[in-house]
Design a protein around this motif. Structure first.
Motif, PDB file in Angstrom:
ATOM      1  N   ASP A  46      -1.187  -8.603   1.524  1.00 13.93           N
ATOM      2  CA  ASP A  46      -1.467  -7.546   2.499  1.00 13.93           C
ATOM      3  C   ASP A  46      -1.886  -6.312   1.705  1.00 13.93           C
ATOM      4  O   ASP A  46      -1.055  -5.649   1.079  1.00 13.93           O
ATOM      5  N   LEU A  47      -3.155  -6.008   1.719  1.00 14.90           N
ATOM      6  CA  LEU A  47      -3.687  -4.941   0.877  1.00 14.90           C
ATOM      7  C   LEU A  47      -3.373  -3.547   1.398  1.00 14.90           C
ATOM      8  O   LEU A  47      -3.690  -2.559   0.737  1.00 14.90           O
ATOM      9  N   THR A  48      -2.730  -3.459   2.550  1.00 11.75           N
ATOM     10  CA  THR A  48      -2.283  -2.156   3.044  1.00 11.75           C
ATOM     11  C   THR A  48      -0.863  -1.840   2.614  1.00 11.75           C
ATOM     12  O   THR A  48      -0.354  -0.754   2.887  1.00 11.75           O
ATOM     13  N   ASP A  49      -0.222  -2.789   1.946  1.00 13.35           N
ATOM     14  CA  ASP A  49       1.181  -2.657   1.548  1.00 13.35           C
ATOM     15  C   ASP A  49       1.259  -2.374   0.049  1.00 13.35           C
ATOM     16  O   ASP A  49       0.862  -3.210  -0.763  1.00 13.35           O
ATOM     17  N   GLU A  50       1.783  -1.212  -0.311  1.00 11.41           N
ATOM     18  CA  GLU A  50       1.831  -0.813  -1.722  1.00 11.41           C
ATOM     19  C   GLU A  50       2.599  -1.801  -2.581  1.00 11.41           C
ATOM     20  O   GLU A  50       2.168  -2.146  -3.688  1.00 11.41           O
ATOM     21  N   LEU A  89     -14.132  -5.228   0.787  1.00  8.39           N
ATOM     22  CA  LEU A  89     -14.774  -5.773   1.979  1.00  8.39           C
ATOM     23  C   LEU A  89     -13.842  -5.787   3.185  1.00  8.39           C
ATOM     24  O   LEU A  89     -14.184  -6.378   4.213  1.00  8.39           O
ATOM     25  N   VAL A  90     -12.694  -5.150   3.061  1.00 11.09           N
ATOM     26  CA  VAL A  90     -11.775  -5.076   4.193  1.00 11.09           C
ATOM     27  C   VAL A  90     -12.438  -4.228   5.277  1.00 11.09           C
ATOM     28  O   VAL A  90     -12.868  -3.109   5.019  1.00 11.09           O
ATOM     29  N   GLY A  91     -12.543  -4.762   6.471  1.00  7.73           N
ATOM     30  CA  GLY A  91     -13.230  -3.998   7.515  1.00  7.73           C
ATOM     31  C   GLY A  91     -13.042  -4.610   8.877  1.00  7.73           C
ATOM     32  O   GLY A  91     -12.106  -5.368   9.127  1.00  7.73           O
ATOM     33  N   GLY A  92     -13.975  -4.310   9.759  1.00  7.55           N
ATOM     34  CA  GLY A  92     -13.900  -4.772  11.135  1.00  7.55           C
ATOM     35  C   GLY A  92     -14.571  -3.768  12.042  1.00  7.55           C
ATOM     36  O   GLY A  92     -14.964  -2.675  11.606  1.00  7.55           O
ATOM     37  N   TRP A  93     -14.728  -4.131  13.289  1.00  7.18           N
ATOM     38  CA  TRP A  93     -15.395  -3.244  14.247  1.00  7.18           C
ATOM     39  C   TRP A  93     -14.657  -3.253  15.570  1.00  7.18           C
ATOM     40  O   TRP A  93     -14.285  -4.316  16.089  1.00  7.18           O
ATOM     41  N   ARG A  94     -14.432  -2.083  16.087  1.00  8.80           N
ATOM     42  CA  ARG A  94     -13.978  -1.905  17.464  1.00  8.80           C
ATOM     43  C   ARG A  94     -14.635  -0.630  17.964  1.00  8.80           C
ATOM     44  O   ARG A  94     -14.661   0.369  17.249  1.00  8.80           O
ATOM     45  N   GLY A  95     -15.145  -0.653  19.163  1.00  2.76           N
ATOM     46  CA  GLY A  95     -15.793   0.536  19.682  1.00  2.76           C
ATOM     47  C   GLY A  95     -16.346   0.318  21.068  1.00  2.76           C
ATOM     48  O   GLY A  95     -16.075  -0.681  21.725  1.00  2.76           O
ATOM     49  N   PHE A 139      -9.313   1.580   5.509  1.00  2.69           N
ATOM     50  CA  PHE A 139      -9.214   2.776   4.666  1.00  2.69           C
ATOM     51  C   PHE A 139      -7.900   2.785   3.903  1.00  2.69           C
ATOM     52  O   PHE A 139      -7.851   3.123   2.710  1.00  2.69           O
ATOM     53  N   THR A 140      -6.823   2.396   4.577  1.00  2.00           N
ATOM     54  CA  THR A 140      -5.521   2.311   3.906  1.00  2.00           C
ATOM     55  C   THR A 140      -5.586   1.326   2.748  1.00  2.00           C
ATOM     56  O   THR A 140      -5.105   1.608   1.644  1.00  2.00           O
ATOM     57  N   ALA A 141      -6.195   0.172   2.981  1.00  2.00           N
ATOM     58  CA  ALA A 141      -6.314  -0.824   1.917  1.00  2.00           C
ATOM     59  C   ALA A 141      -7.118  -0.281   0.746  1.00  2.00           C
ATOM     60  O   ALA A 141      -6.766  -0.511  -0.417  1.00  2.00           O
ATOM     61  N   LEU A 142      -8.188   0.438   1.030  1.00  4.60           N
ATOM     62  CA  LEU A 142      -8.993   1.029  -0.039  1.00  4.60           C
ATOM     63  C   LEU A 142      -8.169   1.997  -0.870  1.00  4.60           C
ATOM     64  O   LEU A 142      -8.205   1.964  -2.112  1.00  4.60           O
ATOM     65  N   ARG A 143      -7.407   2.847  -0.212  1.00  5.35           N
ATOM     66  CA  ARG A 143      -6.590   3.823  -0.935  1.00  5.35           C
ATOM     67  C   ARG A 143      -5.541   3.121  -1.799  1.00  5.35           C
ATOM     68  O   ARG A 143      -5.349   3.471  -2.972  1.00  5.35           O
ATOM     69  N   VAL A 144      -4.869   2.138  -1.222  1.00  5.95           N
ATOM     70  CA  VAL A 144      -3.794   1.458  -1.946  1.00  5.95           C
ATOM     71  C   VAL A 144      -4.357   0.692  -3.145  1.00  5.95           C
ATOM     72  O   VAL A 144      -3.836   0.790  -4.270  1.00  5.95           O
ATOM     73  N   VAL A 145      -5.420  -0.066  -2.932  1.00  8.81           N
ATOM     74  CA  VAL A 145      -5.985  -0.889  -4.005  1.00  8.81           C
ATOM     75  C   VAL A 145      -6.587  -0.030  -5.106  1.00  8.81           C
ATOM     76  O   VAL A 145      -6.366  -0.278  -6.300  1.00  8.81           O
ATOM     77  N   SER A 146      -7.344   0.987  -4.732  1.00  7.81           N
ATOM     78  CA  SER A 146      -7.997   1.814  -5.757  1.00  7.81           C
ATOM     79  C   SER A 146      -6.985   2.595  -6.586  1.00  7.81           C
ATOM     80  O   SER A 146      -7.163   2.760  -7.800  1.00  7.81           O
ATOM     81  N   ARG A 147      -5.906   3.039  -5.963  1.00 12.07           N
ATOM     82  CA  ARG A 147      -4.849   3.719  -6.739  1.00 12.07           C
ATOM     83  C   ARG A 147      -4.189   2.760  -7.715  1.00 12.07           C
ATOM     84  O   ARG A 147      -3.953   3.089  -8.879  1.00 12.07           O
ATOM     85  N   GLU A 148      -3.876   1.562  -7.232  1.00 12.16           N
ATOM     86  CA  GLU A 148      -3.150   0.603  -8.061  1.00 12.16           C
ATOM     87  C   GLU A 148      -3.964   0.186  -9.285  1.00 12.16           C
ATOM     88  O   GLU A 148      -3.415   0.041 -10.386  1.00 12.16           O
TER      89      GLU A 148
END
Length: 219
Positions: A61-65, A84-90, A109-118
């Protein structure tokens, strides 16, 4: 520079169980990279491993630190990240932009922040490293019915440019040449462009880091 700057590089594909993930895994593996494909669906990752022999798949789970830290412990240092974590709703105009839809989209976005920091220290230390995200033309031309989506993509672009600035500052402070780059790929839709995205991401290793760091590349 090596004739094949991707060969031997450890590249993590975050959110790999999509058509784009398959194309990227195949292109990177064919270029000689050591691919780590990460996702949440074990069955779909198994299918990906069958389609691209030799890659490594990891469930996380890439949103989990804590989960991403454990992933880092398992795979070690990396030389590249393709987010490539993404999706569409609108849809439904501004009134149709529900909080539930926003929270779903925000996961990317959460996954991007967590992965890039790690993995930031790995990327800075690598002799040649690349991080890239896929964003949307909606950032420049947001629609009321896609406000949630455009807002998340804009935040992701800002974060990626901040990563790029961090790479540049670290190199300046060390008095060393810039070797790491963070890049944004922008698309209207990824459908039909999966192979091009894979090829363009793989080709980033052949580019001078300073020429692609912090840039937005339209597809």
């Amino acid at each position: 520079m090596s004739e094949n700057p991707v060969a031997g590089r450890v590249v993590l594909i975050a959110g790999a169980t999509s058509a784009s993930g398959l194309a990227a895994a195949r292109a990177l593996a064919e270029a000689g990279a050591r691919v780590v494909a990460v996702g949440r669906d074990e069955d779909r990752l198994a299918e990906l491993a069958q389609a691209v022999p030799g890659i490594r798949v990891e469930v996380a789970d890439l949103t989990d630190e804590a989960a991403v830290h454990a992933l880092h412990d398992r795979v070690g240092a990396v030389d590249g990240v393709l987010h490539l974590v993404g999706g569409w709703r609108g849809g439904g105009g501004l009134a149709g932009q529900s909080e539930a839809d926003y929270r779903f989209l925000e996961l990317s976005f959460t996954a991007l922040r967590v992965v890039s920091r790690e993995f930031d220290a790995d990327l800075r230390a690598a002799g040649r490293a690349r991080l890239a995200i896929v964003s949307s033309t909606a950032v420049d031309k947001p629609l009321a019915g896609g406000a949630n989506y455009a807002a998340v993509k804009a935040a992701s672009e800002a974060w990626t440019r901040a990563v790029a600035q961090g790479f540049a500052k670290a190199a300046r402070d060390a008095g060393a040449p810039l070797t790491a780059a963070a890049t944004v790929f922008r698309v209207k839709s990824l459908e039909g462009l999966e192979a091009e995205l894979a090829a363009r991401f793989t080709a980033l290793w052949a580019e001078d880091a300073a020429s692609v760091n912090g840039t937005i590349i339209p597809l």
